[in-house]
Design a protein around this motif. Structure first.
Motif, PDB file in Angstrom:
ATOM      1  N   ALA A 142       0.843  -1.196   0.000  1.00  0.00           N
ATOM      2  CA  ALA A 142       0.000   0.000   0.000  1.00  0.00           C
ATOM      3  C   ALA A 142       0.881   1.250   0.000  1.00  0.00           C
ATOM      4  O   ALA A 142       1.991   1.227   0.561  1.00  0.00           O
ATOM      5  CB  ALA A 142      -0.918  -0.009   1.214  1.00  0.00           C
ATOM      6  N   GLU A 143       0.400   2.300  -0.605  1.00  0.00           N
ATOM      7  CA  GLU A 143       1.177   3.543  -0.714  1.00  0.00           C
ATOM      8  C   GLU A 143       1.607   4.033   0.670  1.00  0.00           C
ATOM      9  O   GLU A 143       2.751   4.432   0.865  1.00  0.00           O
ATOM     10  CB  GLU A 143       0.325   4.585  -1.445  1.00  0.00           C
ATOM     11  CG  GLU A 143       1.094   5.741  -2.034  1.00  0.00           C
ATOM     12  CD  GLU A 143       1.228   6.906  -1.074  1.00  0.00           C
ATOM     13  OE1 GLU A 143       2.190   7.666  -1.230  1.00  0.00           O
ATOM     14  OE2 GLU A 143       0.367   7.045  -0.157  1.00  0.00           O
ATOM     15  N   HIS A 144       0.703   3.918   1.659  1.00  0.00           N
ATOM     16  CA  HIS A 144       1.016   4.430   3.002  1.00  0.00           C
ATOM     17  C   HIS A 144       2.079   3.588   3.719  1.00  0.00           C
ATOM     18  O   HIS A 144       2.660   4.025   4.704  1.00  0.00           O
ATOM     19  CB  HIS A 144      -0.257   4.539   3.854  1.00  0.00           C
ATOM     20  CG  HIS A 144      -0.834   3.214   4.265  1.00  0.00           C
ATOM     21  ND1 HIS A 144      -0.416   2.545   5.387  1.00  0.00           N
ATOM     22  CD2 HIS A 144      -1.773   2.431   3.699  1.00  0.00           C
ATOM     23  CE1 HIS A 144      -1.084   1.403   5.487  1.00  0.00           C
ATOM     24  NE2 HIS A 144      -1.910   1.313   4.469  1.00  0.00           N
ATOM     25  N   GLU A 145       2.353   2.373   3.213  1.00  0.00           N
ATOM     26  CA  GLU A 145       3.378   1.523   3.837  1.00  0.00           C
ATOM     27  C   GLU A 145       4.771   1.807   3.275  1.00  0.00           C
ATOM     28  O   GLU A 145       5.777   1.369   3.843  1.00  0.00           O
ATOM     29  CB  GLU A 145       3.087   0.034   3.573  1.00  0.00           C
ATOM     30  CG  GLU A 145       1.911  -0.524   4.343  1.00  0.00           C
ATOM     31  CD  GLU A 145       1.459  -1.879   3.792  1.00  0.00           C
ATOM     32  OE1 GLU A 145       0.558  -2.449   4.407  1.00  0.00           O
ATOM     33  OE2 GLU A 145       1.970  -2.353   2.754  1.00  0.00           O
ATOM     34  N   GLY A 204       0.326  -9.463   0.699  1.00  0.00           N
ATOM     35  CA  GLY A 204       1.044  -9.041   1.899  1.00  0.00           C
ATOM     36  C   GLY A 204       0.058  -8.522   2.931  1.00  0.00           C
ATOM     37  O   GLY A 204      -1.077  -9.008   3.006  1.00  0.00           O
ATOM     38  N   PRO A 205       0.448  -7.506   3.692  1.00  0.00           N
ATOM     39  CA  PRO A 205      -0.418  -7.002   4.759  1.00  0.00           C
ATOM     40  C   PRO A 205      -1.777  -6.493   4.261  1.00  0.00           C
ATOM     41  O   PRO A 205      -2.735  -6.451   5.028  1.00  0.00           O
ATOM     42  CB  PRO A 205       0.385  -5.838   5.355  1.00  0.00           C
ATOM     43  CG  PRO A 205       1.793  -6.107   4.960  1.00  0.00           C
ATOM     44  CD  PRO A 205       1.755  -6.845   3.664  1.00  0.00           C
ATOM     45  N   CYS A 206      -1.877  -6.140   2.968  1.00  0.00           N
ATOM     46  CA  CYS A 206      -3.164  -5.631   2.466  1.00  0.00           C
ATOM     47  C   CYS A 206      -4.209  -6.735   2.379  1.00  0.00           C
ATOM     48  O   CYS A 206      -5.395  -6.468   2.215  1.00  0.00           O
ATOM     49  CB  CYS A 206      -2.993  -4.944   1.109  1.00  0.00           C
ATOM     50  SG  CYS A 206      -2.544  -6.091  -0.218  1.00  0.00           S
ATOM     51  N   GLU A 254       0.421   2.297  -5.537  1.00  0.00           N
ATOM     52  CA  GLU A 254       0.194   3.703  -5.169  1.00  0.00           C
ATOM     53  C   GLU A 254      -1.207   3.909  -4.583  1.00  0.00           C
ATOM     54  O   GLU A 254      -1.746   5.015  -4.597  1.00  0.00           O
ATOM     55  CB  GLU A 254       0.386   4.669  -6.365  1.00  0.00           C
ATOM     56  CG  GLU A 254       1.725   4.543  -7.073  1.00  0.00           C
ATOM     57  CD  GLU A 254       2.932   4.997  -6.235  1.00  0.00           C
ATOM     58  OE1 GLU A 254       2.726   5.617  -5.163  1.00  0.00           O
ATOM     59  OE2 GLU A 254       4.067   4.712  -6.650  1.00  0.00           O
ATOM     60  N   SER A 255      -1.790   2.844  -4.052  1.00  0.00           N
ATOM     61  CA  SER A 255      -3.135   2.935  -3.481  1.00  0.00           C
ATOM     62  C   SER A 255      -3.185   2.051  -2.231  1.00  0.00           C
ATOM     63  O   SER A 255      -2.263   2.099  -1.420  1.00  0.00           O
ATOM     64  CB  SER A 255      -4.130   2.518  -4.564  1.00  0.00           C
ATOM     65  OG  SER A 255      -5.428   2.455  -4.037  1.00  0.00           O
ATOM     66  N   ASP A 256      -4.198   1.214  -2.107  1.00  0.00           N
ATOM     67  CA  ASP A 256      -4.340   0.406  -0.899  1.00  0.00           C
ATOM     68  C   ASP A 256      -3.674  -0.968  -0.993  1.00  0.00           C
ATOM     69  O   ASP A 256      -3.804  -1.794  -0.086  1.00  0.00           O
ATOM     70  CB  ASP A 256      -5.828   0.219  -0.561  1.00  0.00           C
ATOM     71  CG  ASP A 256      -6.577  -0.478  -1.689  1.00  0.00           C
ATOM     72  OD1 ASP A 256      -5.946  -0.808  -2.720  1.00  0.00           O
ATOM     73  OD2 ASP A 256      -7.795  -0.687  -1.543  1.00  0.00           O
TER      74      ASP A 256
END
Ligand code: SAM
Ligand code: GLN
Length: 282
Positions: A199-202, A250-252, A221-223
């Motif tokens: 995810a982009e935030h990771e 992965g974590p998503c 570049e998203s979730d």
């Protein structure tokens, strides 16, 4: 009288430097780099531990240690990474092959136990080609279509197919996900993919080594779910009756299963974390 550094001393010095910058396996990295520079096998590290290191070897080795101190992945420095017990050439144009991805190979072998079968497999986002080339080696009668958006990755993958003598059974295609493939020619027994799912935030919290890898190999570049969802939604049109889709994640996590597919099971890694999903076409 000169006091040339011995092999053992050089490894210890380099390992201490790598430890200072928090490399996770400093001794292993120093050993592998020296073996590569000096053309040694692992047993030589023990047998020749007291041998003085030639200056030319020490100079080249120290330059590689400097690169590793910047946290450049070891695989890029060595130009090679092992996957399913075979060596693969890697450059910074491709993701460094990960051991987790071997679970996808295990899943294919579990669901397609006849290794003499003339299967048609598809590997989406092939990167260095590890999935496509390994399947071609394990299934000597199979044909594989391998795609990637990155032309430079496909060059690396093609080189690996040639190195492992399977280039005649792998077709490489450049393009966006399954759009790279002509639908009317495709009736795959299985679509296998390790797509970008970070995810982009990771991205900001990843290990420093990952900043050397192509960003578009890691994230949507998203979730994290964009490509996984795309493959589950468009994949069934490219499958045989009862064809399979096998995905790493992965974590998503995994997206909702579309109605065109049956969720078979979760793939777990050695630590017991969910790292993928196996689906069958209804
Ligand atoms: N299969 C290799 C492996 O397991 O090591 C590489 C996996 S890497 C996580 C994802 C790959 O997907 C990268 O090689 C990247 O270039 C490719 N990719 C990214 N966006 C893509 C897209 N829209 N269509 C096809 N491939 C894409
Ligand atoms: N497994 C990679 C990681 O270390 C991610 C690869 C991918 O996005 N498919 O985060």
């Amino acid at each position: 009288m000169s006091h040339a550094t011995t092999l053992r001393q050089l490894i210890q010095q380099a390992s201490a430097l790598l430890k200072q910058v928090n490399c996770d396996a400093p001794m292993r990295d120093a050993e592998l780099l020296l073996m590569s520079v000096w053309g040694m096998r692992r047993t030589d590290l023990i047998i020749r531990a007291s041998e003085p290191v030639p200056e030319a070897i020490e100079t080249v080795f120290n330059a590689l240690i400097q690169r590793r101190m910047q946290r450049e992945p070891l695989a890029y420095i060595l130009g090679e990474k092992e996957f399913w017990s075979r060596p693969f050439h890697v450059t910074s144009d491709v993701l460094v092959p990960r051991p987790e991805t071997e679970h996808l190979i295990e899943a294919v072998l579990e669901y397609f136990p006849d290794q003499q079968g003339a299967y048609n497999f598809c590997d989406i986002g092939t990167g260095s080609g590890i999935i496509a080339v390994t399947l071609a080696c394990e299934y000597p009668k199979a044909h594989i279509i391998a795609t990637d958006i990155s032309e430079s990755a496909l060059r690396v993958a093609t080189g690996n197919a040639i190195q492992h003598k399977v280039e005649d059974r792998i077709t490489f295609k450049q393009g966006d996900m399954l759009q790279a493939i002509e639908q009317r020619n495709a009736h795959f027994d299985a679509i296998i993919s390790n797509p970008p799912y970070v995810a982009e935030h990771e991205m900001a919290s990843l290990e420093q080594e990952l900043s050397y890898e192509p960003r578009n190999a890691l994230t949507d570049e998203s979730d994290g779910l964009t490509f996984l969802t795309d493959i589950l939604n468009t994949g069934p049109e490219f499958l045989q009756t009862s064809g399979m889709i096998m995905l790493e994640t992965g974590p998503c996590g995994l997206p909702d299963t579309p109605e065109t597919l049956i969720f078979e099971k979760v793939i777990h890694d050695l630590a017991g974390h969910a790292r993928g999903g196996i689906y069958r076409c209804v």
